[in-house]
Design an enzyme around this catalytic site. Structure first.
Site, short mmCIF file in Angstrom:
data_model
loop_
_atom_site.label_atom_id
_atom_site.label_comp_id
_atom_site.label_asym_id
_atom_site.label_seq_id
_atom_site.Cartn_x
_atom_site.Cartn_y
_atom_site.Cartn_z
N SER A 191 -1.02 -22.69 7.99
CA SER A 191 -1.59 -23.22 6.65
C SER A 191 -1.36 -22.49 5.42
CB SER A 191 -2.99 -23.54 6.86
OG SER A 191 -3.73 -22.67 7.41
N HIS A 219 -1.22 -29.66 9.50
CA HIS A 219 -0.19 -29.65 8.33
C HIS A 219 1.09 -30.35 8.61
CE1 HIS A 219 -2.70 -27.51 5.63
NE2 HIS A 219 -2.96 -26.49 6.78
N LYS A 250 -5.64 -34.28 5.40
CA LYS A 250 -4.42 -33.93 4.54
C LYS A 250 -3.43 -34.90 4.34
CE LYS A 250 -5.79 -29.38 5.66
NZ LYS A 250 -6.13 -28.46 6.58
C1 LIG Z 1 -7.58 -27.98 6.98
C2 LIG Z 1 -7.22 -27.49 8.45
C3 LIG Z 1 -8.28 -27.69 9.27
C4 LIG Z 1 -9.66 -28.25 9.04
O1 LIG Z 1 -9.52 -29.76 8.77
P1 LIG Z 1 -10.61 -30.35 7.81
O2 LIG Z 1 -10.49 -31.77 8.32
O3 LIG Z 1 -10.45 -30.07 6.50
O4 LIG Z 1 -12.04 -29.79 8.32
C5 LIG Z 1 -7.91 -27.12 10.58
N1 LIG Z 1 -6.97 -26.68 11.10
C6 LIG Z 1 -6.03 -26.41 10.12
C7 LIG Z 1 -4.76 -25.67 10.54
C8 LIG Z 1 -6.03 -26.69 8.77
O5 LIG Z 1 -5.17 -26.36 7.82
#
Ligand SMILES: *Cc1c(COP(=O)(O)O)cnc(C)c1O
Length: 404
Positions: A191, A219, A250
């Site tokens: 990320s 991602h 995302k």
């Molecule tokens: C954003 C993210 C999460 C958390 O997801 P949310 O739905 O925003 O709680 C988990 N793992 C990774 C790699 C992320 O980038």
């Protein structure tokens, strides 16, 4: 001593203030800032009086303001109401959930899927159902914080391997060879760095050492493969991943998360995953929105193509301007600056010029690697990105991040 106790009693939160002042002194204090959306224009946000080009969100496909998703959500409100009222194991499991889970499993060509409230709860809840005291988790050093928290909650041994370093992982697997239950866990796309995990090699190692493999596609889900199935699918290895996790927060432009795998895995999680059992189900309107978003993710290929073209272009603009940009084709592009204060000043300078991009500092990233993290969207225009890159190069020269 008595004075100390009295002082403590008078101001029991003094230590907090002191620690916060310490953070502020190192340019490490964080604060909440208002960012208003620009209706139907996900490539911009409004801060104060200013409209900024949004190079900071994870709305990779530009779906967060999509009229069809908004319509699906509003329609469902009048039919299913506002809140779920209870956990899914009680009365919160309305039929939309099953509908979505059937579609997710089919999309990923797996036996079953299970929806969670968000990615953080999925990761922190799932890992502790897979391993416990006396077991071991092998985890990439740059994995997301929700994975780290899941490992801590599990009480299993935490064997962190150097980022993407398969030699190091193998050494650790060897060291823990005698353990019965082993889990390897990795982000598919990291990320804060935007690079890929060596998934094929991870599968070879998990086979050799008899470990489970969990991949977090937060991602990459929506972005890779023909219909956005994700990186595992694009590489044709999705059947070899024991626990595949993705989010709707995302690329889907919404909220929520899911897990795909075997029927046994899902049955296990329904019985054991505490965030699923002890927390209220997502509001039905969110699930209706996710279904609408899923159909757009699967069918609107142009979004993936545009996102990819934007990522290639933006990387090349920055490289031409003299920046060293890491490999990869993901929409996450970090500009490593190192110094916390300089990273902060960089992001402030960007904002003055109409660009929103955040300074990411420790502990989110390792000490000495503070950075500006740019994230792109399919709905960014190429002219906008060209102009943004020019600004980023100018600021880099002013702040002497770039040599003139
Ligand atoms: C954003 C993210 C999460 C958390 O997801 P949310 O739905 O925003 O709680 C988990 N793992 C990774 C790699 C992320 O980038």
């Amino acid at each position: 001593m008595r004075d100390e106790v009295e002082k403590w009693a008078r101001e029991p939160m003094d230590w907090m203030k002191r620690e916060l002042d310490g953070l502020a002194n190192c340019s490490l204090e964080r604060s909440l800032r208002n960012s208003a959306p620009v209706a139907l224009h996900p490539s911009y946000i409004i801060r104060g009086q200013q409209q900024l080009l949004n190079l900071a969100s994870n709305d990779y496909l530009g779906l967060s303001q999509h009229p069809l998703i908004i319509e699906a959500m509003s329609k469902s409100l009048s039919i299913v109401g506002a809140g779920a009222g209870a956990s899914r194991l009680v009365t919160g499991n309305y039929p939309l959930f099953e509908h979505l889970e059937v579609e997710l499993a089919a999309w990923h060509e797996r036996e079953a899927a299970l929806v969670f409230a968000n990615g953080y709860m999925a990761n922190s809840g799932i890992i502790r159902t897979l391993v416990g005291r006396g077991d071991v988790v092998f985890s990439d050093q740059l994995n997301h914080a929700s994975i780290v928290d899941g490992i801590v909650l599990s009480r299993a041994d935490h064997a962190r391997y150097r980022h993407n370093d398969m030699k190091h992982l193998e050494t650790l697997l060897e060291k823990y060879r005698h353990k019965e239950r082993k889990l390897i866990v990795t982000d598919a796309i990291f990320s804060m760095d935007g690079d890929q995990a060596p998934l094929q090699e991870l599968i070879a190692l998990k086979r050799e050492y008899g470990a489970l493999l969990m991949v977090d596609e937060a991602h990459s889900s929506g972005i890779y493969s023909e219909r956005g199935e994700g990186l595992c699918h694009a590489l044709g290895i999705h059947h070899d991943v024991d626990i595949m996790m993705g989010t709707f927060s995302k690329s889907f432009g919404l909220y929520g998360a899911y897990v795909c795998g075997s029927r046994t895995l899902v049955r296990w999680l329904v019985n054991k995953a505490r965030p699923l059992i002890y927390s209220t189900a997502l509001p039905p309107s969110i699930i209706a929105g996710i279904l609408a978003s899923l159909s757009l993710v699967q069918s609107e290929h142009w979004r993936r193509q545009q996102l990819n073209a934007n990522s290639v272009l933006f990387r090349s603009f920055l490289r031409e301007g003299g920046y060293v940009i890491g490999e990869g084709d993901s929409p996450i592009i970090p500009l490593i600056i190192g110094d916390n204060d300089k990273a902060l000043r960089f992001s402030e300078a960007l904002e003055e010029k109409g660009i929103a991009a955040v300074a990411i500092r420790p502990p989110t990233v390792p000490e000495g690697t503070a950075r500006i993290r740019f994230s792109l969207s399919a709905v960014h225009g190429q002219q906008e990105l060209a102009e943004a890159a020019e600004t980023i190069i100018e600021i880099g020269q002013q702040l002497e991040v770039l040599k003139r």
